[in-house]
Design an enzyme around this catalytic site. Structure first.
Site, PDB file in Angstrom:
ATOM      1  N   LYS A 133       3.559  -5.551   1.676  1.00  0.00           N
ATOM      2  CA  LYS A 133       2.464  -6.231   0.987  1.00  0.00           C
ATOM      3  C   LYS A 133       2.880  -7.611   0.488  1.00  0.00           C
ATOM      4  O   LYS A 133       2.069  -8.550   0.478  1.00  0.00           O
ATOM      5  CB  LYS A 133       1.959  -5.370  -0.171  1.00  0.00           C
ATOM      6  CG  LYS A 133       1.211  -4.117   0.266  1.00  0.00           C
ATOM      7  CD  LYS A 133       0.019  -4.466   1.141  1.00  0.00           C
ATOM      8  CE  LYS A 133      -0.929  -3.282   1.307  1.00  0.00           C
ATOM      9  NZ  LYS A 133      -2.077  -3.616   2.185  1.00  0.00           N
ATOM     10  N   TYR A 182       6.389  -0.136   1.208  1.00  0.00           N
ATOM     11  CA  TYR A 182       5.011  -0.596   1.033  1.00  0.00           C
ATOM     12  C   TYR A 182       4.982  -1.954   0.333  1.00  0.00           C
ATOM     13  O   TYR A 182       4.269  -2.887   0.745  1.00  0.00           O
ATOM     14  CB  TYR A 182       4.253   0.454   0.224  1.00  0.00           C
ATOM     15  CG  TYR A 182       2.847   0.096  -0.172  1.00  0.00           C
ATOM     16  CD1 TYR A 182       1.789   0.222   0.720  1.00  0.00           C
ATOM     17  CD2 TYR A 182       2.563  -0.333  -1.469  1.00  0.00           C
ATOM     18  CE1 TYR A 182       0.491  -0.090   0.342  1.00  0.00           C
ATOM     19  CE2 TYR A 182       1.275  -0.639  -1.855  1.00  0.00           C
ATOM     20  CZ  TYR A 182       0.241  -0.511  -0.945  1.00  0.00           C
ATOM     21  OH  TYR A 182      -1.038  -0.815  -1.331  1.00  0.00           O
ATOM     22  N   SER A 212      -0.899  -6.314  -2.533  1.00  0.00           N
ATOM     23  CA  SER A 212      -0.854  -5.260  -3.542  1.00  0.00           C
ATOM     24  C   SER A 212       0.056  -5.671  -4.696  1.00  0.00           C
ATOM     25  O   SER A 212       1.015  -6.423  -4.509  1.00  0.00           O
ATOM     26  CB  SER A 212      -0.324  -3.958  -2.936  1.00  0.00           C
ATOM     27  OG  SER A 212      -0.077  -2.988  -3.937  1.00  0.00           O
TER      28      SER A 212
END
Length: 204
Positions: free
Chosen positions: A174, A170, A157
């Protein structure tokens, strides 16, 4: 004729969103698909096997080959059962798409240990476990003399590669997936396995 005719593909997090589209496209291109999804909420809580089953049913209703799987792929036991199901049902495994993940957004100074752990588990560990099991399967096939042509596609991401406020958990997960992919590409090429990561970007 599709570009994936005769291939068997596992897709994690395939019950909704991007994972569902991966599953539908692979099936449309001729692959037999194992649709994995725990059926949890976006925050990783709960479970519902009907989520994966609905996508598998959609694929088979349109003439494709698919089976549902609701194992927790952030565990080695769940990942082993997932790979075993693919091989037992379709006779082989050719590709793994790591798409499973959860969201627990919070500004860093307010983030709890549980919010950190659940995101790292839901993305990074959920990519590690099935990849580890699948890689061992392909290594064994290669060492047995089979000409393996397998692929791993993992989902990174921009939150990890560029950064995004409120997503340290997050983004760290990622970024870890991206780093893991680079190393896997070097380690697994000798067994006939390609490893790549995608970084989807969209505005909706």
């Amino acid at each position: 004729m599709g570009i994936l005719d005769g291939r068997v593909v596992i897709i994690t997090g395939a019950g909704r969103g991007m994972g569902r589209e991966h599953a539908r496209l692979c099936a449309a291109e001729g692959a037999s698909v194992v649709v994995n999804d725990l059926g949890c909420g976006r925050d990783g809580t709960g479970s519902d096997p009907a989520v994966a089953l609905a996508v598998a049913d959609e694929i088979t209703a349109s003439g494709g080959a698919a089976v549902a799987n609701s194992e927790d792929v952030a565990t080695m036991a769940g990942a082993q059962k997932l790979v075993d199901q693919a091989v037992e049902r379709f006779g082989r495994l050719d590709a793994l798409v790591n798409n499973a993940g959860v969201l627990r957004d919070r500004m860093f100074v307010n983030m709890t240990e549980e919010e950190w752990d659940s995101c790292i588990r839901g993305h990074l560990k959920a990519s590690f476990c099935p990849t580890r099991i699948a890689a061992a399967y392909w290594r064994d096939r290669s060492k047995a003399g089979e000409a393996v042509q397998a692929a791993i596609v993992s989902t990174s991401s921009t939150s990890g590669l560029i950064g995004a406020a409120g997503q340290t958990n997050y983004g760290a997960a990622k970024a870890g997936i991206a780093a893991m992919t680079v190393i896997l590409a070097g380690e697994l090429g000798r067994y006939g396995v390609r490893a790549n990561a995608i970084t989807p970007v969209a505005r909706t």
